[in-house]
Design an enzyme around this catalytic site. Structure first.
Site, short mmCIF file in Angstrom:
data_model
loop_
_atom_site.label_atom_id
_atom_site.label_comp_id
_atom_site.label_asym_id
_atom_site.label_seq_id
_atom_site.Cartn_x
_atom_site.Cartn_y
_atom_site.Cartn_z
N GLU A 1 -35.42 5.63 20.91
CA GLU A 1 -36.28 6.41 20.00
C GLU A 1 -35.55 7.60 19.39
O GLU A 1 -35.82 7.97 18.24
CB GLU A 1 -37.52 6.91 20.75
CG GLU A 1 -38.58 5.85 21.00
CD GLU A 1 -38.38 5.07 22.29
OE1 GLU A 1 -37.25 5.07 22.84
OE2 GLU A 1 -39.35 4.45 22.75
N GLY B 1 -40.85 1.22 22.96
CA GLY B 1 -42.16 0.86 23.51
C GLY B 1 -42.13 -0.46 24.26
O GLY B 1 -42.94 -0.68 25.17
N GLU C 1 -41.03 0.44 27.60
CA GLU C 1 -42.10 1.25 28.20
C GLU C 1 -43.24 0.35 28.70
O GLU C 1 -43.83 0.60 29.75
CB GLU C 1 -42.61 2.28 27.19
CG GLU C 1 -41.56 3.33 26.87
CD GLU C 1 -42.01 4.29 25.80
OE1 GLU C 1 -42.24 3.85 24.66
OE2 GLU C 1 -42.15 5.49 26.10
N ALA D 1 -42.30 -0.07 19.43
CA ALA D 1 -43.43 0.23 18.53
C ALA D 1 -43.08 -0.23 17.12
O ALA D 1 -41.91 -0.29 16.75
CB ALA D 1 -43.67 1.73 18.53
N1 3HC Z 1 -40.68 -1.91 14.02
C1 3HC Z 1 -40.81 -2.50 12.81
N2 3HC Z 1 -39.90 -3.35 12.31
C2 3HC Z 1 -38.82 -3.64 13.07
C3 3HC Z 1 -38.63 -3.06 14.34
C4 3HC Z 1 -39.62 -2.16 14.82
N3 3HC Z 1 -39.52 -1.59 16.02
N4 3HC Z 1 -37.48 -3.52 14.84
C5 3HC Z 1 -36.97 -4.35 13.94
N5 3HC Z 1 -37.78 -4.44 12.86
C6 3HC Z 1 -37.60 -5.27 11.67
C7 3HC Z 1 -36.41 -4.85 10.83
O1 3HC Z 1 -36.77 -3.85 9.91
C8 3HC Z 1 -36.04 -6.15 10.17
O2 3HC Z 1 -36.93 -6.34 9.11
P1 3HC Z 1 -36.45 -7.09 7.77
O3 3HC Z 1 -36.00 -8.44 8.21
O4 3HC Z 1 -37.65 -7.06 6.91
O5 3HC Z 1 -35.31 -6.27 7.25
C9 3HC Z 1 -36.35 -7.20 11.23
O6 3HC Z 1 -37.27 -6.57 12.12
C10 3HC Z 1 -35.15 -7.67 12.02
O7 3HC Z 1 -34.45 -6.52 12.49
P2 3HC Z 1 -32.86 -6.51 12.57
O8 3HC Z 1 -32.28 -7.04 11.32
O9 3HC Z 1 -32.47 -5.15 13.00
O10 3HC Z 1 -32.62 -7.59 13.73
P3 3HC Z 1 -31.51 -7.59 14.87
O11 3HC Z 1 -31.70 -8.86 15.60
O12 3HC Z 1 -30.18 -7.27 14.30
O13 3HC Z 1 -31.87 -6.37 15.82
C11 3HC Z 1 -33.29 -4.95 17.14
C12 3HC Z 1 -33.05 -6.36 16.54
C13 3HC Z 1 -32.18 -4.64 18.15
C14 3HC Z 1 -34.62 -4.98 17.80
C15 3HC Z 1 -33.22 -3.91 16.01
O14 3HC Z 1 -34.07 -4.33 14.96
C16 3HC Z 1 -33.65 -2.55 16.44
O15 3HC Z 1 -32.83 -1.79 16.92
N6 3HC Z 1 -34.93 -2.22 16.21
C17 3HC Z 1 -35.47 -0.91 16.52
C18 3HC Z 1 -35.58 -0.69 18.00
C19 3HC Z 1 -36.21 0.65 18.25
O16 3HC Z 1 -35.74 1.66 17.81
N7 3HC Z 1 -37.31 0.64 19.00
C20 3HC Z 1 -38.04 1.83 19.27
C21 3HC Z 1 -39.16 1.95 18.30
S1 3HC Z 1 -40.00 3.47 18.45
C22 3HC Z 1 -40.99 3.26 19.81
O17 3HC Z 1 -40.96 2.24 20.45
C23 3HC Z 1 -41.89 4.40 20.11
C24 3HC Z 1 -42.51 4.28 21.44
O18 3HC Z 1 -41.79 5.08 22.35
C25 3HC Z 1 -43.92 4.74 21.42
#
Ligand code: 3HC
Ligand code: NAI
Length: 692
Positions: free
Chosen positions: A128, A105, A108, A66
Site C-alpha cells: 500500500e 487487502g 489482509e 482492494a
Molecule cells: N485494483 C484495481 N485494479 C487492479 C489492481 C487493484 N488492486 N491490481 C491490478 N489491477 C489492474 C491493473 O490496473 C491492470 O488493469 P488493465 O489491464 O486495465 O491495465 C490489470 O489489473 C492487470 O494488472 P497488471 O498489468 O499489473 O498485472 P500483473 O500480473 O503484472 O501484476 C499485480 C499483478 C502484482 C497484482 C499488480 O497489478 C499489482 O501490483 N497490483 C496492485 C497491488 C496493490 O498495490 N495492492 C494493494 C491495493 S490497496 C489495498 O489493498 C488497501 C487495503 O489495505 C485496504
C-alpha cells in the site's frame, strides 16, 4: 459467474465448504467481491455440514488487494474490514488458500482467516505504501503479530512482495493444489480457532524495549524523504505494539482515511495506472500476441551494451554480445562480471548465481552468431555512419522477423530503419544508464514500425522488468528533450546569479534524488561538451568548466569539488561563473528559490505540452511515467504533467509568459496546447481511474 454473485462461487467438498473468488484479472476486492464474500459466509453459516471453510482465488491471484479504482469514491458496503471481522469471528475454521499474489487487502483478508496455506511461488505483501497509503484492513496490526514488529515494519514500509518461501511465520503449510488445501482444512476441524488478533507473543520484546522500533524506523523514514505514507505505516505498527488490538485497528483506519484523500496518494495512484496505460498502443489489434524471445543479441559491449545484455541474462534469456575487437569484448565482459561480483558482495545476489548468469552470455566478434536471435539491440557509437554500417549488416544476417532495435539516444530512428529492407521490424529501444539498474525503457516507434514489432518490444520490456513507454521519433525523444529545457535554464540561472548548490537544493527539496549540477557531475560534463562541439552550440559556463578540465566526479571537480563522491561547493566555480558574467556583460542579481523552482520545472512542462501537440507522446501520463522512472521525478507528485494539473495550467502559462518577456526568450513562451487548456480552465489529463 458464481452461484453467489458475479465474483464468488460457493462449493461443497465433503465436510469442507470452498469459497472461490473469481474477479478477473487479479481478484481486486471491489464491492461485488466483498459483497459476495459476505453472502457466502452467511450461506456457510446456514450449512451445518460445512465443518471448515477454504477461501481460494485463481492461480494468478488469491487477491491483488482492494480495488484501487474505488479509492476516493464513497465505498459501497460492506467494507473490507467488516468482511474480515466476520471471517475472523466465524465459529468454524476458515483457511486462506493463497496462490499467485496475495497483496494488500488480499493478504489482509488471509490474515483475518484462522489458518493460511500457500502454493509454492506465491508472493505475499502489503504494498500500500507505494500507493501513498497504508494497509487499511488490519494489516499493520496483524502482520507484526505473525512476523514480529521489526520485520513487519520493514516489509510494510518497503511494500515488498515477499516470496512465500521467505515469508517466515505467515503461512501454516505449503499446499500446491486445492485438494491439498481442502485436506489441510479438514485437519483443522475440531482444533481451537487460531485468531491472529489474539497472538501477542511476538510483540513482547518490542513492548519491553520501546527503543527497538524507533531504531528500526529511523533509517526507513530517512529514505522516505518526507513522504507521508511511510511515516503513517510506522505510526500504525507502533500502535500494534503499544495499543490493545481494537484501538490499534481504529488508529490504522484513521490514518488510512486521511491518506486516501491526500494529494500524495492521488499522485501515486495516478502513477500506478499510468504505468499500465503506457504499454497500450492505440490502434494495436486486440489480442496481438508477441512472438516469444528465446535468444537476444546485443551489438557493442560498451557502457550500454553490457548493461542491456545483463537485463536479458537476469531474466534467464540467453544473450550474445558482438564486438568489433576482442579487447573491447574482453573489457565489456569484464565489467559485466565485476557488476555481478559487486551484487554478491552487497548481498543482492548469491555467489552461485554468478556462474549461472555468465553461462547465459556468448561473447564473440563473429557476426554470424546473431543469425538465430529473436531480437538484436544495437548499442554502438552514436554516429549515423556507424549505425548505417551495423544495420546494413544486421539486415543481411538477422533471421526474417527478428526485431532490430537501436539504443540511439539522439539519432533519427526512421533513417536508421531505412538502412534495412525491413523497416517494419526496426524501432528504438532507448535504455537509460546504468541499463541493468534503470527501470525506464523508451520504445521509439518509427514511421514504419509494425504493431508486431511494438508488441514484441513491449513484451521484452515486461520480461526484463522494465517500465516501458512508447514514444515517437524526435530529437531526444520525450525524456531527454524535456531535460534539455531544464539544462538550458540551469545554465542561464548560473549566468544570472544563482549558484549550483542553491539550484540543486531547490530541486532536491522538491523530491528529486539529485539536482541538475550534481547529476551533470555524475554523468560527466565532457559528454554534453562534445555534443555541443559537434553541433556548433555553446553553454558558456559548462564549456568553461570543461575547458578547465573539470569533467565532474571522474576528475574530482565539476560544478562541485569532490572528496570521493561527496560534493562540496567550490569557490573556483564561483570565480569561473563571475568571469563568464564579466565576459558577457551580465550583471548578476539575487535569485529567489521560487524563481529557480519555476524555471527548473515550468519550461519542462511546456516542452511536455509541445510533445503532446506533436503526438510524440500518446498521453500526458506517458510523460509522467518517463520522468518518474527515468529521471527521479518524485512519485508523490505524480510526474510533471500530473503535477502541472495540480498547480493549475493558467498559473504555469502566465509565469512562462512573464519569463519569456523579462528574459526576451521566446523559447519560454507557453505552447499552444498549454495556453489553450489554460484558457479553458482545463488540465492536461482527463479524469483517470485514479483521479477521483
Ligand atoms: N485494483 C484495481 N485494479 C487492479 C489492481 C487493484 N488492486 N491490481 C491490478 N489491477 C489492474 C491493473 O490496473 C491492470 O488493469 P488493465 O489491464 O486495465 O491495465 C490489470 O489489473 C492487470 O494488472 P497488471 O498489468 O499489473 O498485472 P500483473 O500480473 O503484472 O501484476 C499485480 C499483478 C502484482 C497484482 C499488480 O497489478 C499489482 O501490483 N497490483 C496492485 C497491488 C496493490 O498495490 N495492492 C494493494 C491495493 S490497496 C489495498 O489493498 C488497501 C487495503 O489495505 C485496504
Ligand atoms: P560506448 O562507447 O561505451 O560503447 C560502444 C561500443 O560499441 C564500444 O565498445 C565499441 O567498441 C562498440 N562498437 C563500435 N562500433 C561497432 C561496430 N561496428 N560493431 C560492433 N561494436 C561496435 O558507448 P555507449 O555509451 O554504450 O553508447 C552506445 C549507444 O547507446 C549510443 O548510441 C548511445 O547514444 C546510446 N546511449 C548511451 C547512454 C549512456 O548514458 N551512455 C544512454 C542511452 C543511450
Amino acid at each position: 459467474m458464481g452461484n453467489i454473485n458475479a465474483a464468488v462461487d460457493l462449493q461443497q467438498d465433503g465436510d469442507v465448504a470452498v469459497i472461490v473468488m473469481d474477479n478477473p484479472p487479479v481478484n481486486a476486492l471491489g464491492y461485488v467481491l466483498r459483497g459476495g464474500l459476505m453472502q457466502a459466509m452467511e450461506a456457510v453459516r446456514a450449512k451445518p455440514e460445512a465443518k471448515a471453510v477454504v477461501l481460494i482465488g485463481t492461480p494468478r491471484a488469491f487477491s491483488g488487494g482492494a480495488d484501487i479504482t474505488e479509492f476516493g469514491t464513497i465505498q459501497k458496503q460492506p467494507l473490507l474490514p467488516e468482511v474480515i471481522a466476520v471471517i475472523e469471528a466465524f465459529d468454524r475454521p476458515v483457511i486462506a488458500a493463497m496462490s499467485g499474489v496475495a497483496l494488500g487487502g488480499g493478504l489482509e483478508l488471509a490474515l483475518g482467516c484462522h489458518y493460511r496455506v500457500a502454493a509454492p511461488g506465491s508472493k505475499l505483501g502489503l504494498p500500500e505504501v507505494k500507493l501513498g497509503i497504508l494497509p487499511g484492513a488490519g494489516g499493520t496490526q496483524r502482520l507484526p503479530r505473525l512476523m514480529g514488529p521489526v520485520a513487519a515494519l520493514k516489509a510494510i514500509v518497503a511494500g515488498t512482495h515477499i516470496p512465500v518461501e521467505k515469508a517466515e511465520g505467515l503461512v501454516d503449510a505449503m499446499c500446491a493444489t486445492r485438494e491439498e488445501a481442502v485436506a489441510f482444512a479438514r485437519s483443522c476441524i475440531g482444533k481451537p480457532l487460531a485468531r491472529v488478533r489474539d497472538r501477542d507473543e511476538k510483540l513482547q520484546e518490542a513492548r519491553a524495549n520501546p527503543g527497538l522500533l524507533d531504531e528500526a524506523a529511523a533509517p526507513l523514514l530517512k529514505r522516505a524523504r518526507g513522504q507521508l505514507s511511510p511515516a503513517a505505516c510506522v505510526q500504525a505498527v507502533m500502535g500494534a505494539v503499544n495499543l490493545p488490538f481494537d484501538e490499534g485497528l481504529a488508529l490504522e483506519r484513521k490514518l488510512f482515511r486521511d491518506l486516501v484523500n491526500s494529494k500524495e496518494s492521488r499522485a501515486q495512484r495516478h502513477a500506478f495506472f499510468a504505468e499500465r496505460e503506457a504499454t497500450k498502443v492505440p490502434g494495436m489489434p486486440a489480442g496481438l500476441k508477441a512472438a516469444p524471445v528465446k535468444k537476444a543479441a546485443i551489438i557493442g559491449a560498451g557502457t550500454m551494451g553490457g548493461g542491456i545484455a545483463m537485463c536479458f541474462a537476469n531474466a534467464g534469456i540467453p544473450v550474445t554480445i558482438v564486438e568489433l575487437k576482442q579487447d573491447a569484448l574482453d573489457r565489456g565482459m569484464g565489467v559485466v562480471e565485476k557488476n555481478y561480483r559487486t551484487a554478491v558482495s552487497r548481498g543482492s545476489m548469491q555467489e552461485g548465481d554468478v556462474a549461472k548468469r555468465m553461462a547465459l552470455f556468448t561473447a564473440t566478434t563473429d557476426w554470424s552468431a546473431i543469425a538465430d536471435a529473436d531480437v538484436v539491440i544495437e548499442a554502438v557509437f552514436e554516429t549515423m555512419e556507424v549505425k548505417r554500417e551495423v544495420f546494413t549488416k544486421l539486415d543481411a544476417i538477422a533471421k526474417p522477423g527478428a526485431l532490430l532495435a537501436s539504443n540511439t539516444s539522439t539519432l533519427d530512428v526512421d533513417q536508421i530503419a531505412s538502412f534495412t529492407k525491413r523497416p517494419q521490424d526496426v524501432l528504438g529501444m532507448h535504455f537509460f544508464s546504468p541499463a541493468n539498474v534503470m527501470k525506464l525503457l523508451e520504445i521509439v516507434r518509427g514511421k514504419a514500425s509494425s504493431y508486431e514489432s511494438l508488441a514484441r518490444a513491449l513484451a521484452i520490456g515486461r520480461a526484463i522488468g522494465k517500465v516501458s513507454a512508447v514514444v515517437g521519433v524526435c530529437d531526444g525523444f520525450v525524456g531527454n528533450r524535456m531535460l534539455h529545457k531544464r539544462s538550458a535554464q540551469a545554465e542561464a540561472l548560473l549566468l544570472e546569479g544563482a549558484l549550483p548548490q542553491q539550484v540543486d537544493a531547490v530541486v532536491t527539496k522538491f523530491g528529486f534524488p539529485m539536482g541538475p549540477y550534481a547529476m551533470g557531475d555524475l554523468a560527466g560534463l565532457d559528454v554534453g561538451w562534445r555534443i555541443r562541439q559537434g553541433r556548433g552550440t555553446t553553454a558558456p559556463i559548462a564549456d568553461a568548466l570543461c575547458e578547465a578540465g573539470r569533467y565532474g566526479q571522474k576528475t574530482n571537480a565539476g560544478y562541485y569539488k569532490y572528496d570521493g563522491r561527496t560534493p562540496s561547493p567550490d569557490p573556483e566555480v564561483q570565480r569561473i561563473i563571475a568571469e563568464q558574467q564579466r565576459k558577457l556583460g551580465v550583471n548578476p542579481r539575487t535569485i529567489g528559490d521560487d524563481e529557480i523552482f519555476e524555471r527548473m520545472f515550468y519550461p519542462m512542462i511546456n516542452e511536455g505540452a509541445r510533445i503532446l501537440e506533436e503526438g510524440i507522446a500518446t498521453r500526458p501520463s506517458d510523460i509522467d511515467v518517463i520522468w518518474m522512472n527515468g529521471y527521479g521525478w518524485p512519485i508523490r507528485t505524480g510526474g510533471p504533467m500530473h503535477y502541472a494539473d495540480t498547480v493549475g495550467l493558467k498559473h504555469i502559462a502566465d509565469r512562462l509568459d512573464f519569463y519569456a518577456d523579462r528574459n526576451g526568450d521566446e523559447t519560454l513562451r507557453p505552447a499552444k496546447l498549454l495556453r489553450d487548456l489554460a484558457n479553458q480552465g482545463a488540465g492536461f489529463a482527463p479524469p483517470t481511474k485514479a483521479a477521483a
